[in-house]
Every structure is written in C-alpha cells, then in structure tokens.
Design a protein around this motif. Structure first.
Motif, mmCIF file in Angstrom:
data_model
loop_
_atom_site.group_PDB
_atom_site.id
_atom_site.type_symbol
_atom_site.label_atom_id
_atom_site.label_comp_id
_atom_site.label_asym_id
_atom_site.label_seq_id
_atom_site.Cartn_x
_atom_site.Cartn_y
_atom_site.Cartn_z
ATOM 1 N N ILE A 151 0.838 -1.197 0.000
ATOM 2 C CA ILE A 151 0.000 0.000 0.000
ATOM 3 C C ILE A 151 0.876 1.251 0.000
ATOM 4 O O ILE A 151 0.647 2.209 -0.750
ATOM 5 N N LEU A 152 1.902 1.239 0.871
ATOM 6 C CA LEU A 152 2.772 2.401 0.947
ATOM 7 C C LEU A 152 3.524 2.617 -0.363
ATOM 8 O O LEU A 152 3.734 3.749 -0.784
ATOM 9 N N GLU A 153 3.925 1.537 -1.001
ATOM 10 C CA GLU A 153 4.628 1.659 -2.274
ATOM 11 C C GLU A 153 3.733 2.279 -3.335
ATOM 12 O O GLU A 153 4.167 3.138 -4.113
ATOM 13 N N SER A 154 2.469 1.877 -3.358
ATOM 14 C CA SER A 154 1.537 2.453 -4.326
ATOM 15 C C SER A 154 1.299 3.929 -4.046
ATOM 16 O O SER A 154 1.270 4.758 -4.964
ATOM 17 N N ILE A 155 1.142 4.256 -2.748
ATOM 18 C CA ILE A 155 0.910 5.663 -2.384
ATOM 19 C C ILE A 155 2.122 6.513 -2.745
ATOM 20 O O ILE A 155 1.991 7.621 -3.281
ATOM 21 N N ASN A 156 3.309 5.996 -2.443
ATOM 22 C CA ASN A 156 4.522 6.751 -2.766
ATOM 23 C C ASN A 156 4.691 6.918 -4.267
ATOM 24 O O ASN A 156 5.173 7.953 -4.744
ATOM 25 N N SER A 157 4.283 5.901 -5.031
ATOM 26 C CA SER A 157 4.372 6.008 -6.485
ATOM 27 C C SER A 157 3.440 7.092 -7.013
ATOM 28 O O SER A 157 3.822 7.906 -7.860
ATOM 29 N N VAL A 158 2.220 7.118 -6.486
ATOM 30 C CA VAL A 158 1.263 8.161 -6.894
ATOM 31 C C VAL A 158 1.764 9.537 -6.480
ATOM 32 O O VAL A 158 1.686 10.511 -7.249
ATOM 33 N N LYS A 159 2.309 9.619 -5.262
ATOM 34 C CA LYS A 159 2.822 10.897 -4.768
ATOM 35 C C LYS A 159 3.964 11.398 -5.647
ATOM 36 O O LYS A 159 4.034 12.586 -5.981
ATOM 37 N N ALA A 160 4.872 10.490 -6.021
ATOM 38 C CA ALA A 160 6.005 10.886 -6.860
ATOM 39 C C ALA A 160 5.540 11.374 -8.225
ATOM 40 O O ALA A 160 6.061 12.367 -8.750
ATOM 41 N N ARG A 161 4.549 10.674 -8.794
ATOM 42 C CA ARG A 161 4.053 11.085 -10.109
ATOM 43 C C ARG A 161 3.328 12.426 -10.044
ATOM 44 O O ARG A 161 3.456 13.254 -10.948
ATOM 45 N N LEU A 162 2.570 12.642 -8.963
ATOM 46 C CA LEU A 162 1.898 13.936 -8.814
ATOM 47 C C LEU A 162 2.916 15.057 -8.645
ATOM 48 O O LEU A 162 2.756 16.143 -9.209
ATOM 49 N N SER A 163 3.961 14.801 -7.851
ATOM 50 C CA SER A 163 5.001 15.815 -7.665
ATOM 51 C C SER A 163 5.693 16.130 -8.983
ATOM 52 O O SER A 163 5.998 17.287 -9.284
ATOM 53 N N LYS A 164 5.938 15.084 -9.776
ATOM 54 C CA LYS A 164 6.562 15.301 -11.078
ATOM 55 C C LYS A 164 5.660 16.105 -12.003
ATOM 56 O O LYS A 164 6.127 16.983 -12.740
ATOM 57 N N SER A 165 4.353 15.848 -11.932
ATOM 58 C CA SER A 165 3.399 16.604 -12.759
ATOM 59 C C SER A 165 3.395 18.075 -12.368
ATOM 60 O O SER A 165 3.392 18.964 -13.229
ATOM 61 N N VAL A 166 3.403 18.327 -11.041
ATOM 62 C CA VAL A 166 3.440 19.715 -10.571
ATOM 63 C C VAL A 166 4.721 20.396 -11.021
ATOM 64 O O VAL A 166 4.717 21.567 -11.448
ATOM 65 N N GLN A 167 5.836 19.679 -10.946
ATOM 66 C CA GLN A 167 7.115 20.238 -11.375
ATOM 67 C C GLN A 167 7.095 20.590 -12.859
ATOM 68 O O GLN A 167 7.530 21.675 -13.258
ATOM 69 N N ILE A 168 6.585 19.687 -13.689
ATOM 70 C CA ILE A 168 6.539 19.941 -15.130
ATOM 71 C C ILE A 168 5.640 21.134 -15.437
ATOM 72 O O ILE A 168 5.972 21.988 -16.277
ATOM 73 N N GLN A 169 4.491 21.228 -14.755
ATOM 74 C CA GLN A 169 3.592 22.355 -14.979
ATOM 75 C C GLN A 169 4.247 23.675 -14.577
ATOM 76 O O GLN A 169 4.093 24.694 -15.268
ATOM 77 N N THR A 170 4.987 23.657 -13.475
ATOM 78 C CA THR A 170 5.683 24.870 -13.043
ATOM 79 C C THR A 170 6.725 25.303 -14.064
ATOM 80 O O THR A 170 6.852 26.486 -14.386
ATOM 81 N N LEU A 171 7.477 24.333 -14.589
ATOM 82 C CA LEU A 171 8.484 24.659 -15.597
ATOM 83 C C LEU A 171 7.848 25.162 -16.886
ATOM 84 O O LEU A 171 8.367 26.083 -17.531
ATOM 85 N N LEU A 172 6.718 24.572 -17.260
ATOM 86 C CA LEU A 172 6.026 25.035 -18.468
ATOM 87 C C LEU A 172 5.544 26.475 -18.303
ATOM 88 O O LEU A 172 5.604 27.270 -19.245
ATOM 89 N N ARG A 173 5.066 26.808 -17.097
ATOM 90 C CA ARG A 173 4.659 28.199 -16.847
ATOM 91 C C ARG A 173 5.856 29.141 -16.956
ATOM 92 O O ARG A 173 5.730 30.264 -17.460
ATOM 93 N N ALA A 174 7.006 28.692 -16.474
ATOM 94 C CA ALA A 174 8.205 29.531 -16.570
ATOM 95 C C ALA A 174 8.619 29.725 -18.025
ATOM 96 O O ALA A 174 8.964 30.836 -18.442
ATOM 97 N N PHE A 175 8.597 28.639 -18.803
ATOM 98 C CA PHE A 175 8.911 28.752 -20.229
ATOM 99 C C PHE A 175 7.913 29.684 -20.924
ATOM 100 O O PHE A 175 8.301 30.490 -21.784
ATOM 101 N N GLU A 176 6.649 29.564 -20.560
ATOM 102 C CA GLU A 176 5.630 30.411 -21.181
ATOM 103 C C GLU A 176 5.872 31.880 -20.851
ATOM 104 O O GLU A 176 5.732 32.756 -21.720
ATOM 105 N N ALA A 177 6.245 32.160 -19.605
ATOM 106 C CA ALA A 177 6.506 33.553 -19.217
ATOM 107 C C ALA A 177 7.691 34.122 -19.983
ATOM 108 O O ALA A 177 7.651 35.265 -20.456
#
Length: 224
Positions: A151-177
């Motif tokens: 269970i913890l492995e699945s939760i950590n996997s989801v958490k890591a993917r969400l964090s990566k998505s947030v990171q990519i979105q932040t970088l895309l906003r910076a590129f857009e600016a």
C-alpha cells in the motif's frame, strides 16, 4: 533587500548572513524575483545527509537573458558555477549543513533580470517517519491478505508522479513567461521599425512627387 526577500527572511528557520534569504525544508519550492543591475542575491537551503538537492533556474526577462550562478557546499566549496547562462539544472548529493546558491548580475550596469528557480528535495527523512506512523493505526493486514508495504509503495508512487506533474507544470509556466516576454519585446521592435519604414516611405514619396512635378513645369516666361 527587495520586499519578497524580506518576506522569506521572516519565515526562515535559520538565520543566514545579511543579504541572503532561506527556504524551509519542504519537498518542492519555487520562487520568482527581480535581480537589479549590478546586484548579487544569495539564498540558503538546509539539507540532511544522504538527501539530494535539485535546482533549476531560468532567466525570464532582461537584456541578454543571462546571469551568473554559483552553488556552494556547507564547507564553502564551489560545486557549480555557470557564467552568463539563461537556464540550468543541477543535482547534488547533500550532506548536513546549509547550501548557498547565488545569482550574480554585477556584470550588467543597466538591465535588471527576472529570474525563476525551483528547488526539489528528496530523501529529507520525513516520509520514513510517516510510514512508521501508518503502522500504528493499521491492523489486521494478515486477514486482508495484503501487505502494508504494498500500500505504501503504491501511495509513494502516486505521490512521486503527482510531484513530477506539478514540477513539469511549473516549468512550463516559466517557459511560457519567458516566451511571452520575448514575443512582447519583438512586437515592440516590429512596431517601431514599421513606423520608421512608413515615415521613410512617406518622405520618399513626397520627394518623388516634387521631382516629377518639377520636370514638367514650364520655366519659360511668357512675353507680352
């Protein structure tokens, strides 16, 4: 210091030297600030041993879109030095202490720079404690034929993917600016030179009309 850096200093956990700001030990932090011409700004980030620090920066606006970047270890050793770069990504394996990174715009005497950077901290020691807290409240896993680690492995996997998505979105906003700033600058240049060309065309047309009229004028005086 500019107001944003003063605000960061109020929430600092440690007291860095004057002229510096600090981030609390969160997993993901990003910040955008204006670096005046001829100035250098430094930030401090406390790290734990065996953790990793990933730092990405971009110059969003300013002449040349470049800045000098320094990353120093807690012992004062220079780990990274980028000269006149517009962006960069650096990852270091950390040790106990405060890491210092600086953005240097002292080579520019006129143009200020708008800089975005993001910190990503891994293995800061908080997730392990959270997992131990889980085990205090979860019982009967044998009856459910399910391991808590799965269970913890699945939760950590989801958490890591969400964090990566947030990171990519932040970088895309910076590129857009940054792209938007470049497009607006190009738009102003196109408008300026279009007006110059229009003015030159009007002047040339007027001169041509005057010269043509002068060719067909009868300069002979009529005799009475």
């Amino acid at each position: 210091l500019p107001p944003p850096l003063l605000l960061l200093g109020c929430f600092a956990l440690l007291l860095p030297p004057p002229g510096a700001a600090e981030f609390s030990p969160s997993l993901d932090s990003d910040f955008t600030f204006t670096l005046p011409a001829g100035r250098k700004e430094c930030f401090y980030q406390p790290m734990r041993k065996e953790a990793s620090l990933e730092l990405e920066y971009q110059v969003l606006d300013g002449a040349g879109l470049d800045v000098d970047f320094h990353l120093l270890s807690p012992k004062g050793e220079t780990l990274v030095f980028d000269e006149r770069k517009s962006d960069g990504v650096h990852t270091v394996e950390a040790e106990d202490g405060d890491y210092m990174f600086c953005f240097d715009n002292t080579f520019s005497t006129i143009s200020e720079k708008v800089i975005f950077f993001e910190l990503i901290l891994d293995n800061m020691g908080e997730d392990g404690q959270d997992q131990e807290d889980w085990k205090k409240y979860v019982t009967g896993t044998d009856l459910l034929d399910m391991k808590l680690e799965d269970i913890l492995e699945s939760i950590n996997s989801v958490k890591a993917r969400l964090s990566k998505s947030v990171q990519i979105q932040t970088l895309l906003r910076a590129f857009e600016a940054r792209d938007r700033n470049i497009q607006e600058s190009n738009f102003d240049r196109v408008n300026f030179w279009s007006m110059v060309n229009l003015g030159v065309m009007v002047v040339v047309s007027a001169v041509q009309v005057y010269m043509l009229k002068s060719l067909f004028e009868d300069k002979r005086k009529s005799r009475t």
